[in-house]
Motif scaffolding. Structure first.
Motif, PDB file in Angstrom:
ATOM      1  N   LYS A 238      48.108  40.066  45.717  1.00 14.46           N
ATOM      2  CA  LYS A 238      49.190  40.401  44.455  1.00 14.46           C
ATOM      3  C   LYS A 238      50.519  39.814  45.785  1.00 14.46           C
ATOM      4  CE  LYS A 238      45.798  43.105  42.160  1.00 14.46           C
ATOM      5  NZ  LYS A 238      46.004  43.935  41.510  1.00 14.46           N
TER       6      LYS A 238
ATOM      7  N   ASP B 190      47.640  48.037  37.104  1.00 16.31           N
ATOM      8  CA  ASP B 190      46.289  47.984  36.983  1.00 16.31           C
ATOM      9  C   ASP B 190      46.092  46.374  35.877  1.00 16.31           C
ATOM     10  OD1 ASP B 190      43.661  48.931  37.789  1.00 16.31           O
ATOM     11  OD2 ASP B 190      43.943  50.023  35.433  1.00 16.31           O
ATOM     12  N   THR B 191      44.657  45.614  36.077  1.00 21.06           N
ATOM     13  CA  THR B 191      44.888  44.681  35.038  1.00 21.06           C
ATOM     14  C   THR B 191      43.180  44.779  34.612  1.00 21.06           C
ATOM     15  OG1 THR B 191      45.921  43.364  36.261  1.00 21.06           O
ATOM     16  CG2 THR B 191      44.230  41.965  34.786  1.00 21.06           C
TER      17      THR B 191
ATOM     18  N   SER C 237      36.692  46.247  34.999  1.00 19.19           N
ATOM     19  CA  SER C 237      36.997  44.859  35.534  1.00 19.19           C
ATOM     20  C   SER C 237      36.037  44.547  37.498  1.00 19.19           C
ATOM     21  CB  SER C 237      37.944  43.974  35.055  1.00 19.19           C
ATOM     22  OG  SER C 237      37.904  43.478  33.798  1.00 19.19           O
ATOM     23  N   GLY C 238      36.837  45.500  37.780  1.00 15.05           N
ATOM     24  CA  GLY C 238      37.283  45.533  39.109  1.00 15.05           C
ATOM     25  C   GLY C 238      35.739  45.737  40.075  1.00 15.05           C
TER      26      GLY C 238
ATOM     27  N   ARG D 199      32.444  45.856  44.260  1.00 13.94           N
ATOM     28  CA  ARG D 199      34.030  44.923  43.930  1.00 13.94           C
ATOM     29  C   ARG D 199      33.983  44.220  44.536  1.00 13.94           C
ATOM     30  NH1 ARG D 199      38.633  48.011  41.989  1.00 13.94           N
ATOM     31  NH2 ARG D 199      38.477  50.541  41.319  1.00 13.94           N
TER      32      ARG D 199
ATOM     33  N   ASP E 119      34.173  39.597  43.401  1.00 13.60           N
ATOM     34  CA  ASP E 119      33.978  38.837  42.211  1.00 13.60           C
ATOM     35  C   ASP E 119      33.602  37.709  42.053  1.00 13.60           C
ATOM     36  OD1 ASP E 119      37.617  39.702  42.762  1.00 13.60           O
ATOM     37  OD2 ASP E 119      37.367  38.463  44.291  1.00 13.60           O
TER      38      ASP E 119
ATOM     39  N   ASN F 139      30.937  40.063  39.956  1.00 15.17           N
ATOM     40  CA  ASN F 139      31.311  40.097  39.001  1.00 15.17           C
ATOM     41  C   ASN F 139      31.687  39.022  37.778  1.00 15.17           C
ATOM     42  OD1 ASN F 139      31.882  43.239  39.473  1.00 15.17           O
ATOM     43  ND2 ASN F 139      34.075  41.561  40.334  1.00 15.17           N
TER      44      ASN F 139
ATOM     45  N   PHE G 119      43.517  38.641  29.392  1.00 12.25           N
ATOM     46  CA  PHE G 119      44.079  39.321  30.836  1.00 12.25           C
ATOM     47  C   PHE G 119      45.448  40.357  30.480  1.00 12.25           C
ATOM     48  CE2 PHE G 119      41.916  36.400  33.741  1.00 12.25           C
ATOM     49  CZ  PHE G 119      41.437  36.578  34.746  1.00 12.25           C
TER      50      PHE G 119
ATOM     51  N   PHE H   3      42.034  34.096  42.289  1.00 14.03           N
ATOM     52  CA  PHE H   3      41.612  35.565  43.054  1.00 14.03           C
ATOM     53  C   PHE H   3      40.784  35.771  41.516  1.00 14.03           C
ATOM     54  CE2 PHE H   3      43.326  39.310  41.876  1.00 14.03           C
ATOM     55  CZ  PHE H   3      44.809  38.589  41.657  1.00 14.03           C
ATOM     56  N   GLY H   4      39.775  37.172  42.197  1.00 14.01           N
ATOM     57  CA  GLY H   4      38.736  37.334  41.102  1.00 14.01           C
ATOM     58  C   GLY H   4      38.151  36.479  40.364  1.00 14.01           C
ATOM     59  N   TYR H   5      38.478  36.673  38.597  1.00 12.52           N
ATOM     60  CA  TYR H   5      37.805  35.944  37.468  1.00 12.52           C
ATOM     61  C   TYR H   5      38.905  34.760  37.337  1.00 12.52           C
ATOM     62  CZ  TYR H   5      35.638  40.565  36.207  1.00 12.52           C
ATOM     63  OH  TYR H   5      34.475  41.084  36.313  1.00 12.52           O
ATOM     64  N   ASP H   6      39.720  34.183  38.752  1.00 10.46           N
ATOM     65  CA  ASP H   6      40.203  32.973  37.872  1.00 10.46           C
ATOM     66  C   ASP H   6      39.816  31.939  37.607  1.00 10.46           C
ATOM     67  OD1 ASP H   6      42.777  34.108  38.683  1.00 10.46           O
ATOM     68  OD2 ASP H   6      43.261  33.551  40.550  1.00 10.46           O
TER      69      ASP H   6
ATOM     70  N   LYS I 211      50.910  29.605  38.310  1.00  6.64           N
ATOM     71  CA  LYS I 211      49.740  31.106  37.403  1.00  6.64           C
ATOM     72  C   LYS I 211      50.956  31.624  36.952  1.00  6.64           C
ATOM     73  CE  LYS I 211      46.543  34.389  38.089  1.00  6.64           C
ATOM     74  NZ  LYS I 211      46.311  34.989  39.215  1.00  6.64           N
TER      75      LYS I 211
ATOM     76  N   HIS J  13      49.234  37.079  33.270  1.00  7.67           N
ATOM     77  CA  HIS J  13      49.449  38.775  32.830  1.00  7.67           C
ATOM     78  C   HIS J  13      50.581  39.157  33.236  1.00  7.67           C
ATOM     79  CE1 HIS J  13      46.641  37.513  35.093  1.00  7.67           C
ATOM     80  NE2 HIS J  13      46.163  38.402  35.610  1.00  7.67           N
ATOM     81  N   ARG J  14      50.667  38.981  34.985  1.00  7.47           N
ATOM     82  CA  ARG J  14      50.788  39.370  35.743  1.00  7.47           C
ATOM     83  C   ARG J  14      52.766  39.202  36.174  1.00  7.47           C
ATOM     84  NH1 ARG J  14      47.284  40.824  39.078  1.00  7.47           N
ATOM     85  NH2 ARG J  14      47.142  38.875  39.657  1.00  7.47           N
TER      86      ARG J  14
HETATM   87  P1  IMP Z   1      43.239  45.300  39.658  1.00  7.88           P
HETATM   88  O1  IMP Z   1      43.665  46.152  38.624  1.00  7.88           O
HETATM   89  O2  IMP Z   1      44.288  44.287  40.632  1.00  7.88           O
HETATM   90  O3  IMP Z   1      42.208  46.371  40.840  1.00  7.88           O
HETATM   91  O4  IMP Z   1      42.088  44.453  38.920  1.00  7.88           O
HETATM   92  C1  IMP Z   1      41.026  44.586  38.473  1.00  7.88           C
HETATM   93  C2  IMP Z   1      40.026  43.046  38.676  1.00  7.88           C
HETATM   94  O5  IMP Z   1      40.989  42.136  37.873  1.00  7.88           O
HETATM   95  C3  IMP Z   1      39.715  42.860  39.487  1.00  7.88           C
HETATM   96  O6  IMP Z   1      38.094  42.681  39.489  1.00  7.88           O
HETATM   97  C4  IMP Z   1      40.403  41.838  40.200  1.00  7.88           C
HETATM   98  O7  IMP Z   1      40.065  40.678  41.442  1.00  7.88           O
HETATM   99  C5  IMP Z   1      40.864  41.460  38.849  1.00  7.88           C
HETATM  100  N1  IMP Z   1      41.987  40.262  38.395  1.00  7.88           N
HETATM  101  C6  IMP Z   1      42.869  41.430  38.952  1.00  7.88           C
HETATM  102  N2  IMP Z   1      44.590  40.822  38.442  1.00  7.88           N
HETATM  103  C7  IMP Z   1      43.527  38.910  38.304  1.00  7.88           C
HETATM  104  C8  IMP Z   1      43.668  37.359  38.250  1.00  7.88           C
HETATM  105  O8  IMP Z   1      45.331  36.889  38.177  1.00  7.88           O
HETATM  106  N3  IMP Z   1      42.698  36.595  38.130  1.00  7.88           N
HETATM  107  C9  IMP Z   1      41.627  36.894  38.210  1.00  7.88           C
HETATM  108  N4  IMP Z   1      41.451  38.223  38.384  1.00  7.88           N
HETATM  109  C10 IMP Z   1      42.268  39.412  38.346  1.00  7.88           C
END
Ligand code: IMP
Length: 193
Positions: A12, A68-69, A84-85, A92, A94, A97, A115, A148-151, A171, A176-177
């Motif tokens: 991030k 927060d995502t 989501s996390g 936590r 990935d 999840n 997202f 990372f995460g759900y990408d 990206k 979203h971010r």
């Molecule tokens: P957090 O708000 O950053 O803690 O994210 C919450 C959840 O969303 C975590 O499982 C992250 O891996 C996932 N996440 C956050 N940003 C992204 C992204 O840009 N792509 C994919 N997953 C994401």
């Protein structure tokens, strides 16, 4: 201008540094000497983003922003959303999840999802928030190795590649971010001049 991004997620930090350019020096939590876990106990993205930003301001005295995502899946009534996390548990992971998400999506007709990111900023004693969303769909298996995460299971609208197959710049442009960060930058730039 020096500002703390209240996260320890190096991916991030990298994304935000790339989007902010050189005008701003973004420092991570470890760079301000914060090694504790930030509180995140709310049931909305807004609540959690402000909770993290206020914690850093109160305990470390620096201006900062926190994000927060959540991933909102239509056929799961918006789940996992703010959870989501921790979707597959407090650890936590990935990997877990994504497995749980794919399991819950089996047999669903609609795979639409988005997202959503909220950024909470605390600057000179005032609070501001910025939001960004990215629409797309959930694939039935992982594709790509970046991000990372759900990408790997999220294919943004209008693309034939997942977030995990896009370059960082690609990206950032549509994520979203990336959009929330653009709104933050626009605010900071207008404020300066
Ligand atoms: P957090 O708000 O950053 O803690 O994210 C919450 C959840 O969303 C975590 O499982 C992250 O891996 C996932 N996440 C956050 N940003 C992204 C992204 O840009 N792509 C994919 N997953 C994401």
């Amino acid at each position: 201008m020096k500002i703390c991004f209240a996260t320890n997620n190096s991916k991030k930090i990298e994304e935000v540094k790339a989007a902010l350019g050189t005008e701003y020096e973004v420092v991570s939590l470890s760079e301000i000497g914060c090694f504790e876990e930030l509180p995140e106990t709310g049931d909305t993205l807004d609540h959690n983003a402000f909770q993290k930003a206020r914690f850093v301001k109160d305990h470390y005295g620096v201006d900062c922003f926190a994000d927060d995502t959540g991933l909102e899946v239509d056929s799961l009534n918006g789940a996992p959303g703010v959870y989501s996390g921790r979707f597959a548990g407090e650890a936590r992971s990935d990997e877990r999840n994504i497995s749980l998400l794919l399991e819950k999506m089996e047999g669903k007709n609609s795979r639409n999802a988005r997202f959503r990111t909220v950024i909470a900023l605390i600057l000179d004693g005032k609070e501001y928030s910025f939001e960004g969303t990215a629409e797309g769909e959930i694939l039935d298996k992982k594709v790509g190795s970046g991000g990372f995460g759900y990408d790997p299971v999220f294919k943004p609208l209008g693309f034939d590649r997942t977030f995990a197959q896009l370059t960082l710049a690609e990206k950032n442009e549509i994520s979203h971010r990336g959009k929330a960060v653009k709104a933050l930058i626009s605010f900071l730039s207008n404020r300066k001049f």
